[in-house]
Write a protein that holds these residues in place. Structure first.
Motif, short mmCIF file in Angstrom:
data_model
loop_
_atom_site.label_atom_id
_atom_site.label_comp_id
_atom_site.label_asym_id
_atom_site.label_seq_id
_atom_site.Cartn_x
_atom_site.Cartn_y
_atom_site.Cartn_z
N GLY A 42 -3.29 35.46 31.55
CA GLY A 42 -3.10 34.39 30.58
C GLY A 42 -2.44 34.81 29.28
O GLY A 42 -2.31 34.00 28.35
N THR A 43 -1.99 36.05 29.19
CA THR A 43 -1.40 36.56 27.95
C THR A 43 -0.08 35.88 27.60
O THR A 43 0.27 35.75 26.43
CB THR A 43 -1.20 38.08 28.05
N CYS A 44 0.66 35.43 28.60
CA CYS A 44 2.01 34.90 28.37
C CYS A 44 2.03 33.36 28.23
O CYS A 44 3.04 32.72 28.54
CB CYS A 44 2.96 35.34 29.49
N LYS A 45 0.96 32.77 27.72
CA LYS A 45 0.92 31.32 27.55
C LYS A 45 2.00 30.84 26.59
O LYS A 45 2.31 31.51 25.60
CB LYS A 45 -0.44 30.90 26.99
N GLY A 62 -4.95 32.40 35.08
CA GLY A 62 -4.68 32.74 33.70
C GLY A 62 -4.72 31.56 32.76
O GLY A 62 -4.74 31.73 31.54
N LEU A 63 -4.76 30.34 33.30
CA LEU A 63 -4.88 29.13 32.49
C LEU A 63 -6.25 28.50 32.70
O LEU A 63 -6.69 28.31 33.84
CB LEU A 63 -3.80 28.11 32.87
N SER A 64 -6.92 28.16 31.62
CA SER A 64 -8.19 27.45 31.70
C SER A 64 -7.93 25.95 31.76
O SER A 64 -6.80 25.48 31.53
CB SER A 64 -9.05 27.77 30.47
N ASP A 65 -8.96 25.17 32.06
CA ASP A 65 -8.83 23.71 32.05
C ASP A 65 -8.43 23.23 30.65
O ASP A 65 -7.65 22.27 30.51
CB ASP A 65 -10.16 23.06 32.46
N ARG A 66 -8.94 23.89 29.63
CA ARG A 66 -8.59 23.54 28.26
C ARG A 66 -7.10 23.79 28.00
O ARG A 66 -6.43 22.97 27.37
CB ARG A 66 -9.45 24.35 27.29
N ASP A 67 -6.60 24.92 28.51
CA ASP A 67 -5.18 25.22 28.37
C ASP A 67 -4.33 24.12 29.02
O ASP A 67 -3.36 23.64 28.44
CB ASP A 67 -4.84 26.56 29.01
N ARG A 68 -4.71 23.75 30.22
CA ARG A 68 -3.94 22.74 30.95
C ARG A 68 -3.99 21.39 30.24
O ARG A 68 -2.99 20.67 30.19
CB ARG A 68 -4.46 22.63 32.39
N LEU A 74 2.17 29.17 31.81
CA LEU A 74 2.34 30.62 31.86
C LEU A 74 3.81 30.96 32.06
O LEU A 74 4.44 30.49 33.02
CB LEU A 74 1.51 31.23 32.99
N ALA A 75 4.34 31.79 31.18
CA ALA A 75 5.75 32.16 31.28
C ALA A 75 6.05 32.92 32.55
O ALA A 75 7.17 32.83 33.09
CB ALA A 75 6.16 33.00 30.06
N CYS A 76 5.07 33.66 33.08
CA CYS A 76 5.31 34.44 34.30
C CYS A 76 5.29 33.57 35.55
O CYS A 76 5.64 34.04 36.64
CB CYS A 76 4.29 35.56 34.43
N GLN A 77 4.87 32.29 35.42
CA GLN A 77 4.76 31.41 36.56
C GLN A 77 5.68 30.20 36.48
O GLN A 77 5.59 29.30 37.31
CB GLN A 77 3.32 30.94 36.73
N CYS A 78 6.55 30.17 35.47
CA CYS A 78 7.43 29.01 35.28
C CYS A 78 8.89 29.39 35.40
O CYS A 78 9.36 30.34 34.75
CB CYS A 78 7.19 28.38 33.91
N ARG A 79 9.61 28.63 36.23
CA ARG A 79 11.06 28.78 36.35
C ARG A 79 11.71 27.55 35.74
O ARG A 79 11.31 26.42 36.03
CB ARG A 79 11.47 28.89 37.82
#
Length: 338
Positions: A42-45, A62-68, A74-79
């Motif tokens: 979750g560091t790369c939010k 790496g993302l909590s429900d609150r984050d969502r 997450l930058a590592c999971q987004c294209r």
């Protein structure tokens, strides 16, 4: 190729549609914060202010429900699927010393390290550029997504990348590597990544703490110390935490380095010695962080620490180092293996 603008700064970078926001930013030389690069920490939010992205793993832990709920990603999971404007905290400490790149490599050989850890050796057409202690992302044929594995060897002109992988029951990637990947098979390597790399300019004695396949980056650091001449003036205390006696490893590789037994000391620790099956363990038992405290003691603030292993081991080490011994955070470098 899409343009990514970082809100509140003058930074703008280009990102391929098949690359992640994190990869694109690091390839552009930006200090985008990250740790695991595979969705676990979750560091790369970041916040997406404008544009559209494809989320590779929408359920990443790496993302909590609150984050969502707040729209964080997450930058590592987004294209990116369009030009984007994002809000993210940049950190100069994460600016890559060696810019990661993507390339093909072939499996040259493999060798068992323990009953469930095997070293896979890949060769690429170009030199292997990385810092001791770093990791790379592997894309394995037939396995969705990428997996992060640390290098056990040293950078080299031959293009050799050596990864130690632990077999995980039901794990798609480890099953493919152990059971289906034959010599000559191709993978894609993306790297190097990681900020827990060897600091060759630091004159303090070094403590390496490894658990499981966290042996790999710690071996790379030990080898880097030997190659750079650091061991002529500094000592290395190398701790390995294993669950059972059969999990203990590392001594064979370390003993090949000059100074082993003198300037290099190896401390294996077993947390659950299996003494009921004819196995006798006369070494240390318990948790590895406890033995580190016993051995290093009051000298901890004078040492540089490198750690790689399960999150619980890393957390126990951090609590012990910072709370009980006031070791400065700048002297502690780690990778959590999610």
């Amino acid at each position: 190729m899409h343009g990514i603008t970082v809100e509140g700064s003058s930074h703008r970078f280009s990102c391929d549609s098949d690359d992640t926001m994190l990869g694109g930013g690091l390839r552009a030389g930006l200090g985008m914060p990250y740790e695991c690069a595979v969705g676990g920490c979750g560091t790369c939010k970041f916040e997406l202010l404008e544009g559209e992205v494809e989320e590779v793993w929408s359920a990443a832990p790496g993302l909590s429900d609150r984050d969502r709920a707040k729209g964080r990603k997450l930058a590592c999971q987004c294209r990116p699927t369009s030009d984007c404007r994002i809000k993210i905290r940049l950190d100069d400490a994460c600016r890559p010393i060696i810019v990661p790149r993507r390339f093909g490599a072939v499996l040259a050989s493999s060798e068992d390290v323990t009953h469930d850890i095997r070293e896979f050796r890949f060769r690429a057409a170009s030199p292997a550029a990385f810092l001791p202690g770093q990791f790379a992302l592997l894309r394995i044929p037939g396995v969705p997504g990428v997996r992060a594995y640390s290098m056990a060897n040293l950078p080299n002109d031959e293009g050799d990348w050596h990864f130690q992988v632990r077999r995980v029951e039901g794990g798609a990637a480890s099953s493919a590597l152990f059971d289906r990947l034959d010599r000559g098979a191709q993978v894609q390597i993306d790297g190097p990544y990681g900020t827990a790399h060897l600091r060759t300019t630091v004159a303090r004695d070094v403590v390496c703490v490894a658990g499981g396949s966290g042996l790999a980056p710690m071996l790379s650091i030990a080898r880097g110390m030997s190659q750079s001449g650091m061991l002529e003036t500094q000592r290395l205390h190398f701790f390995y935490g294993a669950r059972e006696v059969r999990d203990v490893c590392g001594e064979a590789q370390l003993s090949a380095l000059q100074g082993f037994g003198d300037r290099i000391r190896f401390y294996p620790v077993v947390s659950a010695p299996d003494l009921g099956n004819g196995t006798t363990w006369r070494g240390q038992t318990g948790f590895v962080h406890q033995h580190v405290e016993q051995v290093i003691g009051a000298q901890m603030p004078e040492c540089e620490f490198y750690m790689a292993g399960p999150p619980r081991m890393i957390q126990a080490m951090q609590d012990m180092l910072h709370a009980r011994h006031a070791v400065p955070t700048a002297q502690v470098h780690y990778d959590r293996f999610f």
